[in-house]
Design an enzyme around this catalytic site. Structure first.
Site, short mmCIF file in Angstrom:
data_model
loop_
_atom_site.label_atom_id
_atom_site.label_comp_id
_atom_site.label_asym_id
_atom_site.label_seq_id
_atom_site.Cartn_x
_atom_site.Cartn_y
_atom_site.Cartn_z
N ARG A 1 83.50 93.58 5.07
CA ARG A 1 82.43 94.55 5.22
C ARG A 1 81.07 93.85 5.29
O ARG A 1 80.18 94.26 6.03
CB ARG A 1 82.45 95.53 4.03
CG ARG A 1 81.44 96.64 4.19
CD ARG A 1 81.66 97.75 3.22
NE ARG A 1 81.14 97.44 1.90
CZ ARG A 1 81.31 98.20 0.83
NH1 ARG A 1 82.04 99.30 0.90
NH2 ARG A 1 80.80 97.86 -0.33
N ARG B 1 79.42 93.32 -9.20
CA ARG B 1 79.78 94.74 -9.06
C ARG B 1 81.18 95.00 -9.59
O ARG B 1 81.45 96.03 -10.20
CB ARG B 1 79.66 95.17 -7.60
CG ARG B 1 78.18 95.36 -7.22
CD ARG B 1 77.97 95.39 -5.73
NE ARG B 1 78.68 96.47 -5.09
CZ ARG B 1 79.18 96.39 -3.87
NH1 ARG B 1 79.09 95.28 -3.17
NH2 ARG B 1 79.78 97.43 -3.34
N ARG C 1 75.62 94.63 4.50
CA ARG C 1 75.03 95.24 3.30
C ARG C 1 74.51 94.15 2.37
O ARG C 1 75.22 93.19 2.09
CB ARG C 1 76.09 96.09 2.59
CG ARG C 1 75.84 97.56 2.74
CD ARG C 1 76.92 98.38 2.12
NE ARG C 1 76.94 98.29 0.66
CZ ARG C 1 77.59 99.12 -0.12
NH1 ARG C 1 78.29 100.10 0.43
NH2 ARG C 1 77.58 98.98 -1.42
N ARG D 1 79.79 107.02 -12.62
CA ARG D 1 80.00 105.58 -12.65
C ARG D 1 80.11 105.06 -14.08
O ARG D 1 80.34 103.88 -14.27
CB ARG D 1 78.78 104.98 -11.99
CG ARG D 1 78.88 103.68 -11.26
CD ARG D 1 79.69 103.70 -10.03
NE ARG D 1 79.37 102.59 -9.16
CZ ARG D 1 79.13 102.68 -7.87
NH1 ARG D 1 79.19 103.83 -7.26
NH2 ARG D 1 78.86 101.61 -7.17
N LYS E 1 86.86 104.02 -0.87
CA LYS E 1 86.40 105.37 -1.22
C LYS E 1 85.55 106.00 -0.12
O LYS E 1 85.74 107.15 0.22
CB LYS E 1 85.51 105.34 -2.49
CG LYS E 1 86.24 104.99 -3.74
CD LYS E 1 85.36 105.27 -4.97
CE LYS E 1 84.06 104.51 -4.97
NZ LYS E 1 84.18 103.05 -5.08
P1 AMP Z 1 78.20 102.22 -3.74
O1 AMP Z 1 77.81 102.49 -2.33
O2 AMP Z 1 78.83 103.43 -4.40
O3 AMP Z 1 79.02 100.98 -3.89
O4 AMP Z 1 76.86 101.97 -4.55
C1 AMP Z 1 75.99 100.89 -4.24
C2 AMP Z 1 75.07 100.62 -5.43
O5 AMP Z 1 74.29 101.79 -5.71
C3 AMP Z 1 75.78 100.31 -6.74
O6 AMP Z 1 76.13 98.95 -6.84
C4 AMP Z 1 74.72 100.72 -7.75
O7 AMP Z 1 73.68 99.76 -7.83
C5 AMP Z 1 74.13 101.97 -7.11
N1 AMP Z 1 74.87 103.19 -7.50
C6 AMP Z 1 75.61 104.02 -6.71
N2 AMP Z 1 76.10 105.05 -7.39
C7 AMP Z 1 75.65 104.89 -8.67
C8 AMP Z 1 75.82 105.62 -9.87
N3 AMP Z 1 76.58 106.74 -9.91
N4 AMP Z 1 75.20 105.17 -10.99
C9 AMP Z 1 74.45 104.05 -10.98
N5 AMP Z 1 74.26 103.30 -9.89
C10 AMP Z 1 74.85 103.71 -8.74
#
Ligand code: AMP
Length: 186
Positions: free
Chosen positions: A127, A144, A133, A88, A13
């Site tokens: 990654r 996740r 990360r 989410r 994404k």
């Molecule tokens: P991502 O980069 O989108 O994979 O997000 C990394 C982490 O940020 C996720 O595993 C969540 O802990 C938090 N996160 C990102 N977007 C959201 C969201 N819309 N709602 C809740 N937690 C989020």
């Protein structure tokens, strides 16, 4: 065009949103990026979000919705945007709808990148090695993915019921996938 980009962690994404941003000339809004920036800056919001992020859990809806509301209040979104990593869960999807209907600017399209689980685990391991990360370790990745299946996957149904969802095959080279996404916007 107001686009929601959906798909499991590791489905590409972020990469695809960055390419779409260039192609469509609209902002790429990633709640993950906004939260990581808050953590890095050590802001109160970042401090509240960090534990959930490190564990691969969702940050509270209240925090994330506050961030999104603020971001969507900025003038650069007038020509549309790409939402990445948001909504989410169903609460966030409904809250987004309410916010956007107040603004008179509903979501135009939800694009779901589909990738099989084996590919995802491989991509996330890669990654982790490349970007370091802190939430790409194997145990956290597994969590996740499980959070994705339980809480985020229903969001695709939400947009499907509203006739806004297009599934896009997320396997292939980056440019090919990007073209599929662009075609799905027609
Ligand atoms: P991502 O980069 O989108 O994979 O997000 C990394 C982490 O940020 C996720 O595993 C969540 O802990 C938090 N996160 C990102 N977007 C959201 C969201 N819309 N709602 C809740 N937690 C989020």
């Amino acid at each position: 065009m107001r686009i929601v980009l959906l798909g499991p962690p590791g489905s590409g994404k972020g990469t695809q949103a960055a390419l779409l941003k260039q192609r469509l000339q609209v902002p790429h809004i990633s709640t993950g990026d906004l939260l990581r920036a808050a953590v890095k800056a050590g802001s109160p919001l970042g401090l509240k979000a960090k534990a959930a992020m490190d564990a691969g859990e969702l940050v509270s809806d209240e925090l994330v919705l506050g961030l999104i509301e603020e971001r969507l209040g900025q003038p650069d979104i007038s020509g549309g945007y790409i939402l990445d990593g948001f909504p989410r869960n169903l609460v966030q999807a409904e809250a987004l709808d309410q916010l956007l209907s107040r603004l008179g600017q509903p979501v135009d399209r939800a694009l779901e990148l589909t990738v099989d689980e084996e590919q995802i685990v491989q991509r996330l391991a890669k990654r982790a090695a490349e970007e370091g990360r802190s939430d790409d370790t194997e145990a956290v990745v597994r969590n996740r993915l499980s959070v994705y299946h339980q809480q985020t996957a229903p969001v695709t149904g939400y947009y499907g019921e509203r006739g806004l969802l297009v599934e896009v095959n997320g396997i292939g080279d980056i440019e090919t996938i990007n073209q599929r996404l662009v075609d799905a916007l027609d």
